[in-house]
Design a protein around this motif. Structure first.
Motif, mmCIF file in Angstrom:
data_model
loop_
_atom_site.group_PDB
_atom_site.id
_atom_site.type_symbol
_atom_site.label_atom_id
_atom_site.label_comp_id
_atom_site.label_asym_id
_atom_site.label_seq_id
_atom_site.Cartn_x
_atom_site.Cartn_y
_atom_site.Cartn_z
ATOM 1 N N THR A 156 0.810 -1.221 0.000
ATOM 2 C CA THR A 156 0.000 0.000 0.000
ATOM 3 C C THR A 156 0.840 1.266 0.000
ATOM 4 O O THR A 156 0.465 2.269 -0.616
ATOM 5 N N GLN A 157 1.987 1.246 0.687
ATOM 6 C CA GLN A 157 2.836 2.436 0.755
ATOM 7 C C GLN A 157 4.088 2.342 -0.114
ATOM 8 O O GLN A 157 4.695 3.355 -0.448
ATOM 9 N N ALA A 158 4.455 1.135 -0.481
ATOM 10 C CA ALA A 158 5.661 0.937 -1.295
ATOM 11 C C ALA A 158 5.461 -0.284 -2.185
ATOM 12 O O ALA A 158 5.032 -1.334 -1.712
ATOM 13 N N GLU A 159 5.782 -0.121 -3.460
ATOM 14 C CA GLU A 159 5.628 -1.211 -4.423
ATOM 15 C C GLU A 159 6.892 -1.320 -5.263
ATOM 16 O O GLU A 159 7.447 -0.316 -5.714
ATOM 17 N N ILE A 160 7.354 -2.516 -5.467
ATOM 18 C CA ILE A 160 8.589 -2.737 -6.218
ATOM 19 C C ILE A 160 8.313 -2.630 -7.717
ATOM 20 O O ILE A 160 7.478 -3.356 -8.259
ATOM 21 N N VAL A 161 9.032 -1.721 -8.380
ATOM 22 C CA VAL A 161 8.915 -1.567 -9.830
ATOM 23 C C VAL A 161 9.660 -2.697 -10.531
ATOM 24 O O VAL A 161 9.202 -3.240 -11.540
#
Length: 274
Positions: free
Chosen positions: A242-247
């Motif tokens: 929700t706050q950080a997503e791996i590209v």
């Protein structure tokens, strides 16, 4: 002259070039003879009968005759070789991917004027050098630029990131202002064993307010952003995803190792990396 039969379309394309210039096969023969005499080599000569055979797909022209056709038709040599499935323009990509035992200089000057690669030439007004970002989101205009050594890059189709000038998260391993190549297919934190910091997987992460390039760990639903010990940055935690997503995982980096002013040990910004 190679008697192996190539794709018929190659000869058809050469015929279309000749006809578009208003040249007959006899014209090509005459002009090729001038080139052959200038080079003192009859390999450059193409008789009108051979022109017809080449156009009908009966023969593959030698490199000498392709050079002659390139001059007469005012087309790049690499364009004509590509008709026969020989992508000379991709030599730079192969050169950079094939390793040899000894350290050596790269001779790429001859390629610089033959092929182009797409590079960003204009950024969107909101782009800021200080912030880490994805190139695809900040580029306003792409142009073809003759830089043969970068031919293996396809910046419009691959994922590339820019490390902001204020982002010291992985300094000195990855310096501010660097460009990183990202494999968007590797979006899960690797559990592979690593021995040194150079082997440790690096990830490009999208946050709510920007991006960061760092080492990462997952712990009870949180993504831990781990900076380089010499960066003087804090370890940070974000709810995942929700706050950080791996590209994706960083697989390559292009950066300068000499700058006008190297930052002092305590000079790195301790604010949130962007």
């Amino acid at each position: 002259m190679d008697a192996r039969k190539p794709s018929p379309s190659a000869g058809e394309r050469l015929k279309a070039l000749r006809e578009s210039l208003g040249l007959t096969t006899r014209d090509v023969e005459e002009k090729s003879q001038g080139i052959a005499e200038d080079r003192h080599n009859q390999e450059y000569h193409i008789s009108h009968a051979w022109v017809t055979d080449i156009e009908n797909g009966k023969f593959t022209p030698s490199i000498y005759k392709l050079q002659t056709l390139s001059a007469i038709y005012n087309r790049r040599f690499t364009e004509l070789t590509s008709y026969y499935g020989v992508p000379v323009g991709e030599l730079s990509r192969y050169r950079t991917s094939i390793g040899v035992p000894k350290t050596h200089l790269l001779d790429i000057g001859s390629d610089l004027e033959t092929e182009n690669v797409s590079l960003p030439t204009q950024f969107k007004p909101e782009f800021r050098l200080e912030k880490t970002n994805l190139l695809a989101r900040v580029v306003e205009k792409w142009d073809q630029i003759p830089v043969g050594f970068l031919q293996h890059l396809d910046l419009r189709r691959s994922v590339y990131g820019y490390i902001g000038l204020e982002d010291y998260t992985l300094f000195p391993l990855i310096r501010p202002g660097s460009l990183v190549e990202i494999d968007a297919n590797q979006r899960k934190i690797s559990t592979e064993k690593w021995n040194t910091e150079f082997d440790r997987p690096i990830y490009f992460v999208e946050l709510r307010n920007g991006y960061v390039c760092s080492w990462c760990q997952l712990d009870r639903g949180q993504l831990i952003v781990i900076p380089h010990p010499h960066s003087h940055q804090d370890v940070r935690r974000f709810d995942h995803p929700t706050q950080a997503e791996i590209v994706g995982r960083v697989t390559g980096v292009a950066m300068r190792i000499v700058s006008e002013k190297e930052p002092e040990a305590g000079e790195h910004s301790t604010s949130t990396s962007r």
